[in-house]
Design a protein around this motif. Structure first.
Motif, PDB file in Angstrom:
ATOM      1  N   VAL A 167       1.251  15.447 -13.514  1.00  0.00           N
ATOM      2  CA  VAL A 167       0.868  15.709 -11.700  1.00  0.00           C
ATOM      3  C   VAL A 167      -0.807  15.113 -11.703  1.00  0.00           C
ATOM      4  O   VAL A 167      -2.007  15.259 -12.147  1.00  0.00           O
ATOM      5  CB  VAL A 167       0.865  16.585 -10.656  1.00  0.00           C
ATOM      6  N   ARG A 168      -0.619  14.317 -10.528  1.00  0.00           N
ATOM      7  CA  ARG A 168      -2.185  14.255 -10.062  1.00  0.00           C
ATOM      8  C   ARG A 168      -2.352  14.263  -8.619  1.00  0.00           C
ATOM      9  O   ARG A 168      -1.665  14.508  -7.434  1.00  0.00           O
ATOM     10  CB  ARG A 168      -2.593  12.732 -10.342  1.00  0.00           C
ATOM     11  N   PHE A 169      -3.577  14.567  -8.903  1.00  0.00           N
ATOM     12  CA  PHE A 169      -4.114  14.762  -7.413  1.00  0.00           C
ATOM     13  C   PHE A 169      -5.014  13.906  -6.776  1.00  0.00           C
ATOM     14  O   PHE A 169      -6.310  12.959  -7.543  1.00  0.00           O
ATOM     15  CB  PHE A 169      -5.064  16.161  -6.688  1.00  0.00           C
ATOM     16  N   ILE A 199     -10.094  10.335  -8.435  1.00  0.00           N
ATOM     17  CA  ILE A 199     -10.775   9.722  -7.004  1.00  0.00           C
ATOM     18  C   ILE A 199     -10.692   8.834  -6.268  1.00  0.00           C
ATOM     19  O   ILE A 199     -11.133   7.710  -7.426  1.00  0.00           O
ATOM     20  CB  ILE A 199     -12.849   9.633  -6.986  1.00  0.00           C
ATOM     21  N   ASP A 200      -9.561   8.212  -5.515  1.00  0.00           N
ATOM     22  CA  ASP A 200      -9.832   7.572  -5.532  1.00  0.00           C
ATOM     23  C   ASP A 200     -10.360   6.194  -3.887  1.00  0.00           C
ATOM     24  O   ASP A 200     -10.092   6.813  -2.366  1.00  0.00           O
ATOM     25  CB  ASP A 200      -8.504   6.582  -4.172  1.00  0.00           C
ATOM     26  N   ASP A 201     -11.218   5.861  -4.620  1.00  0.00           N
ATOM     27  CA  ASP A 201     -12.445   5.574  -4.078  1.00  0.00           C
ATOM     28  C   ASP A 201     -12.648   3.882  -4.300  1.00  0.00           C
ATOM     29  O   ASP A 201     -13.705   3.073  -4.615  1.00  0.00           O
ATOM     30  CB  ASP A 201     -13.568   6.074  -5.415  1.00  0.00           C
ATOM     31  N   LEU A 246      -6.798  -2.968  -2.529  1.00  0.00           N
ATOM     32  CA  LEU A 246      -6.394  -2.011  -2.040  1.00  0.00           C
ATOM     33  C   LEU A 246      -5.976  -0.478  -2.656  1.00  0.00           C
ATOM     34  O   LEU A 246      -5.754  -1.145  -3.932  1.00  0.00           O
ATOM     35  CB  LEU A 246      -5.306  -2.720  -0.622  1.00  0.00           C
ATOM     36  N   TYR A 247      -5.426   0.082  -2.358  1.00  0.00           N
ATOM     37  CA  TYR A 247      -4.947   1.366  -3.003  1.00  0.00           C
ATOM     38  C   TYR A 247      -4.077   1.217  -3.834  1.00  0.00           C
ATOM     39  O   TYR A 247      -3.796   1.496  -4.650  1.00  0.00           O
ATOM     40  CB  TYR A 247      -4.986   2.245  -1.439  1.00  0.00           C
ATOM     41  N   THR A 248      -2.646   0.497  -2.813  1.00  0.00           N
ATOM     42  CA  THR A 248      -1.843   0.761  -3.972  1.00  0.00           C
ATOM     43  C   THR A 248      -1.539   0.071  -5.793  1.00  0.00           C
ATOM     44  O   THR A 248      -0.798   0.948  -6.303  1.00  0.00           O
ATOM     45  CB  THR A 248      -0.760  -0.765  -3.288  1.00  0.00           C
TER      46      THR A 248
END
Ligand code: GLU
Length: 445
Positions: free
Chosen positions: A5-7, A41-43, A183-185
């Motif tokens: 799983v991921r956060f 880390i979504d940076d 971008l994020y996706t």
């Protein structure tokens, strides 16, 4: 089961209780199912991402006891993201579009005025090579959109059951900006693929994203993970938590004296069919975790419920569990003081105030000088114990002809200058004879 799983927080601010709940649900699921926990880390938003927020995320998760087995920063994975983009281009699923934000905005407004859904009209798909060359010669740079299949995407959500979203109702998502940044996706999906994330557990604000993301997983030829979307945590009045982020950041809760375990229990239990109660550890919370217990209605974050849990936890803590923190704030008195004050605490930080009742200076409140003088006269010699209070008050009662509140209340006011407080039989030996005597004489001590 083995799984991952991921956060995936964005380091653009401090974690708040809503983000922390996402982390917690992932963590408990992983613990229960023997899956691993990936902290990503979504940076990719390099303007808003800050190293100090990443550091704060790590510190706050560490405080909660949420540890990770895998760690990655998206900025360091740009090659993998570019490779995924190339794959999509080769498959004809990623196309350049040249509209400016203004043009798109005007188009959207026109669509809304005509009562049409404001979905991107795919005008860019009709451009010829010559059109594109002309636009680029004018200095326009493309952004890149993923071409949705315009069909029904279905998945069996582990929380919501069967979900179906018609991607014809969605705009083709922009994956790459004019300046080449992602971008994020796409980074999210590419990383989920490369790290083999098995379960994506996140808030239901992502349900629509999931439809597009499933199409991207498929376009990349990857296995689609399982999804679980839970109802968001919202404020007690129904408002989105981000609006009150300041007071609800983990940082400020911690500074406010909330214990990590109290928050762990709160995050694990709120919005579930289980009562919001203390559990001894994250392991215990994990054992009790189940998607089936998570309700379909949004969970309300009620600060008083958290505070009550915190108080109950403090009341159970042995001195050893808090000794270093008490010492760090200059609180003495050892186990005897802890034992005296813990039933009166809501937050550990309340102990500092109660310590002043022992350490002084206390400006006593003397209701009757004669009564106080009689009480002073009957103070027994030290050493004192918890039994001292009973023996002393019995003597004072007899000497002054008082009992009950008339006896105890003036003594409390003289010794502590307060109407209420910890049990005096426990405080008295800590205050000691010298200070007790001074206070009974009306002296600040
Ligand atoms: N960085 C994304 C967010 O914070 C992650 C969402 C996801 O779980 O995919 O919203």
């Amino acid at each position: 089961m083995t799984g991952l799983v991921r956060f995936a927080p964005s380091p653009t601010g401090l974690l708040h209780v809503g983000n922390a709940r996402t982390a917690m649900l992932n963590f408990l699921f992983a613990k229960k199912e023997s899956a691993r926990f990936f902290l990503r880390i979504d940076d990719t938003d390099t303007e808003r991402s800050k190293p100090e927020y990443e550091a704060a995320i790590l510190e706050d998760l560490g405080w909660l006891g949420i540890t990770h087995d895998l760690f990655a920063r998206q900025v360091e994975r740009a090659d993998a993201h570019r490779a995924a983009a190339e794959k999509l281009k080769a498959a004809g699923r990623l196309y350049p579009a040249y509209e400016t934000a203004d043009e798109l905005d005007r188009r959207r407004k026109r669509q809304i005025a005509m009562h049409k859904p404001p979905v991107y009209d795919r005008a860019a798909l009709a451009l010829t090579d010559a059109d594109r060359a002309k636009l680029e010669a004018e200095g326009r740079k493309p952004h890149w959109r993923f071409k949705l299949s315009n069909s029904k995407v279905k998945w069996r959500d582990l929380l919501r059951g069967d979900v179906e979203i018609d991607t014809a109702t969605l705009s083709d998502p922009v994956l790459i900006r004019e300046d080449g940044r992602f971008l994020y996706t796409l980074p999210s999906v590419a990383d989920d693929v490369d790290f083999e994330v098995s379960h994506i557990i996140r808030g239901e604000d992502h349900v629509t994203n999931t439809a597009a993301q499933i199409e991207i997983f498929e376009a990349l030829g990857a296995t689609v993970p399982l999804f679980a979307h839970f109802p968001l945590l919202i404020g007690a009045g129904g408002e989105a938590l981000s609006k009150r982020l300041g007071s609800l950041s983990l940082r400020s809760l911690r500074e406010d004296g909330i214990e990590a375990l109290a928050l762990d229990c709160y995050l694990a239990k709120t919005g579930t069919s289980d009562p919001i109660e203390l559990r001894p550890s994250l392991d215990a919370l994990a054992t009790e975790f189940s998607f089936e217990k998570i309700g379909r209605a949004p969970a309300h974050f009620v600060p008083d419920e958290l505070t009550a849990l915190n108080a109950r936890l403090l009341h159970t803590l042995p001195f050893e569990a808090v000794a270093p923190r008490l010492a760090a704030t200059g609180i003495g008195g050892g186990a005897a003081f802890w034992d005296a004050v813990k039933p009166n605490l809501t937050r550990l930080s309340d102990a500092a105030d109660l310590w002043t009742l022992v350490s002084g200076p206390v400006a006593p409140v003397i209701e009757s000088t004669a009564f106080a003088a009689a009480a002073a006269e009957h103070l027994p010699p030290e050493p004192w114990s918890e039994a001292t209070w009973l023996a002393w008050t019995a003597a004072v009662g007899t000497a002054t002809g008082t009992k009950g509140r008339a006896l105890f209340h003036p003594l409390r006011l003289a010794l502590t200058a307060r109407e209420h407080g910890p049990e005096l039989k426990k405080l008295l030996p800590l205050i000691g004879r010298a200070k007790a005597l001074a206070r009974l004489k009306g002296e600040t001590a």
